[in-house]
Design a protein around this motif. Structure first.
Motif, PDB file in Angstrom:
ATOM      1  N   GLY A  37      17.176  -0.589  -8.716  1.00  0.00           N
ATOM      2  CA  GLY A  37      16.910  -0.898  -7.310  1.00  0.00           C
ATOM      3  C   GLY A  37      17.083  -2.366  -6.975  1.00  0.00           C
ATOM      4  N   ALA A  38      16.458  -3.250  -7.768  1.00  0.00           N
ATOM      5  CA  ALA A  38      16.546  -4.685  -7.485  1.00  0.00           C
ATOM      6  C   ALA A  38      17.976  -5.215  -7.631  1.00  0.00           C
ATOM      7  N   PRO A  39      18.712  -4.878  -8.705  1.00  0.00           N
ATOM      8  CA  PRO A  39      20.097  -5.358  -8.793  1.00  0.00           C
ATOM      9  C   PRO A  39      20.985  -4.860  -7.657  1.00  0.00           C
ATOM     10  N   LEU A  40      20.752  -3.633  -7.171  1.00  0.00           N
ATOM     11  CA  LEU A  40      21.573  -3.112  -6.078  1.00  0.00           C
ATOM     12  C   LEU A  40      21.342  -3.903  -4.792  1.00  0.00           C
ATOM     13  N   VAL A  41      20.094  -4.193  -4.487  1.00  0.00           N
ATOM     14  CA  VAL A  41      19.810  -4.971  -3.277  1.00  0.00           C
ATOM     15  C   VAL A  41      20.381  -6.379  -3.423  1.00  0.00           C
ATOM     16  N   LYS A  42      20.139  -7.005  -4.556  1.00  0.00           N
ATOM     17  CA  LYS A  42      20.626  -8.373  -4.760  1.00  0.00           C
ATOM     18  C   LYS A  42      22.149  -8.432  -4.739  1.00  0.00           C
ATOM     19  N   GLY A  43      22.799  -7.364  -5.195  1.00  0.00           N
ATOM     20  CA  GLY A  43      24.242  -7.363  -5.249  1.00  0.00           C
ATOM     21  C   GLY A  43      24.936  -7.002  -3.958  1.00  0.00           C
ATOM     22  N   THR A  44      24.179  -6.601  -2.927  1.00  0.00           N
ATOM     23  CA  THR A  44      24.792  -6.219  -1.653  1.00  0.00           C
ATOM     24  C   THR A  44      24.376  -7.107  -0.488  1.00  0.00           C
ATOM     25  N   VAL A  45      23.470  -8.061  -0.746  1.00  0.00           N
ATOM     26  CA  VAL A  45      22.910  -8.882   0.335  1.00  0.00           C
ATOM     27  C   VAL A  45      23.009 -10.354  -0.053  1.00  0.00           C
TER      28      VAL A  45
END
Length: 412
Positions: A138-146
């Motif tokens: 979850g955290a890597p996905l948010v960090k990688g898209t924003v």
């Protein structure tokens, strides 16, 4: 894990950049996660009813729940390693497909009219294992898209989606159970995971190069990233205490509501006010950026001691309900602040491993609370475990204010 009135200065965040939902990749990610969260929100009630109808045994229900929880706890550190070593989007997509298949299989079993317990239990084992690999992504996905400046608003949006699922999920579960049966709740959840996987196919996530090493070395490196940050591991103790205290309240609260606070309607109202408080806390996190986010978040989490104390001291129902709503608002406010702090401070190549330890300690505390609360209540009365839980969560969360790293951690 309403912002408390504290001496920590805070100010509304200026709209210096477009909202993350204007970014296509995050918008797709947010839509998929929202659908899967809503689908998951209907499952607890549907699963409990289905197992109890099939077996009539609460111990069997506990066994089925354990079949999902135990592999999740055992595999979470490994899930963090996989999330860092491989592309987080690919891991999340694969786990969505696995959970789609497991929920669909349970739905088919229930719709057949003669569900087999061992099949449901086996599927829950697989689903729990899939969750262990999906949660750290979850955290890597948010960090990688924003972009970095949009992280808190993105996490707040995710928090709002989670809170909305908590509000709408039980109502949707009830509608499905009473109209078409619990089996269709699992079919709906399977469909939500299928849609989420399809949306993830179109999400573009910034790739992070992670040095490859032995599995044990990866685990050690993840733990080293945790223990070298005093603000992180001390906050994890507070998060764990909160989850254990929440389990105590959920175990003993219903009986107290029935005996002293006016019946089951009071308990339902308390849960609904809590869900609304959670949503309001998440909304507040979209606009408020305290200068010391970790300290502020932990102070908000400490408010959970209030409803525990009020339940233990026969306080009036309206006051107890209001305190629970405040405490849940503190939780809603904590989540986005905490996730943003972690995403900004932890290196991207170790982010999944670091967050897996957060999940591990938080989830592990809940079964302990569920097990110990009724034993302590039987020996000394419900007041003792409730007050003990209040002291534990209040002391651990407030105590983080004494940690230098917590006090020094600044926004940005």
């Amino acid at each position: 894990m309403v912002l408390p009135r504290s001496a920590v200065p805070a100010a509304p965040s200026p709209p210096s950049s477009p909202h993350p939902l204007r970014t296509r990749s995050f918008r797709l990610l947010f839509t998929g996660r929202t659908l899967s969260l809503l689908g998951d929100a209907v499952i607890p009630a549907a699963l409990a009813l289905a197992v109890l109808e099939a077996t009539g045994s609460t111990s069997t229900l506990a066994l089925v729940l354990a079949c999902s929880m135990v592999p999740k706890l055992l595999l979470l550190p490994l899930g963090g390693v996989v999330g860092d070593r491989f592309d987080a989007r690919t891991v999340a997509l694969a786990m969505d497909l696995v959970r789609c298949a497991t929920q669909l299989l349970v739905g088919i079993e229930l719709l057949s009219g003669s569900p087999t317990l061992w099949v449901i239990a086996s599927v829950e084992v697989v689903g729990g294992a899939a969750g262990a690999f999906a949660m750290p992504t979850g955290a890597p996905l948010v960090k990688g898209t924003v972009p970095p400046e949009g992280l808190q608003r993105a996490n707040a949006a995710m928090g709002v989606a989670h809170s909305a699922g908590r509000v709408c999920g039980p109502a949707l579960a009830g509608a499905l159970i009473w109209t078409v049966g619990p089996g269709w709740a699992f079919v709906l959840d399977a469909a939500s995971f299928a849609v989420s996987a399809a949306l993830l196919c179109a999400v573009r996530v910034e790739r992070v190069t992670t040095p490859r090493s032995a599995l044990l070395d990866d685990l050690k490196e993840g733990w080293r990233e945790v223990r070298t940050r005093d603000w992180y591991w001390t906050s994890l103790i507070g998060h764990s205490a909160w989850n254990g205290a929440a389990a105590v309240l959920m175990t003993l609260g219903p009986a107290i509501a029935l005996d002293r606070l006016g019946g089951k309607g009071t308990w339902v109202l308390l849960l609904q006010v809590g869900a609304v408080g959670l949503l309001l806390g998440s909304l507040a996190a979209d606009r408020i950026r305290p200068r010391r986010p970790v300290l502020t978040a932990n102070l908000g989490l400490a408010t959970y001691a209030l409803p525990l104390v009020l339940l233990a001291t026969d306080a009036p129902a309206p006051l107890t309900i209001a305190a629970y709503g405040l405490a849940q608002a503190g939780l809603g406010f904590l989540g986005p602040l905490w996730e943003t702090a972690v995403q900004r401070a932890v290196p991207a190549h170790a982010l999944a491993r670091v967050t897996s330890y957060d999940w591990l300690l938080s989830l592990a505390a809940m079964p302990l609370g569920y097990a110990l609360a009724p034993l302590a209540a039987a020996a000394w009365g419900p007041e003792v475990p409730l007050l003990a839980a209040a002291v534990l969560v209040g002391g651990c969360c407030l105590g983080t204010g004494l940690v230098p790293g917590v006090r020094r951690f600044r926004d940005g």
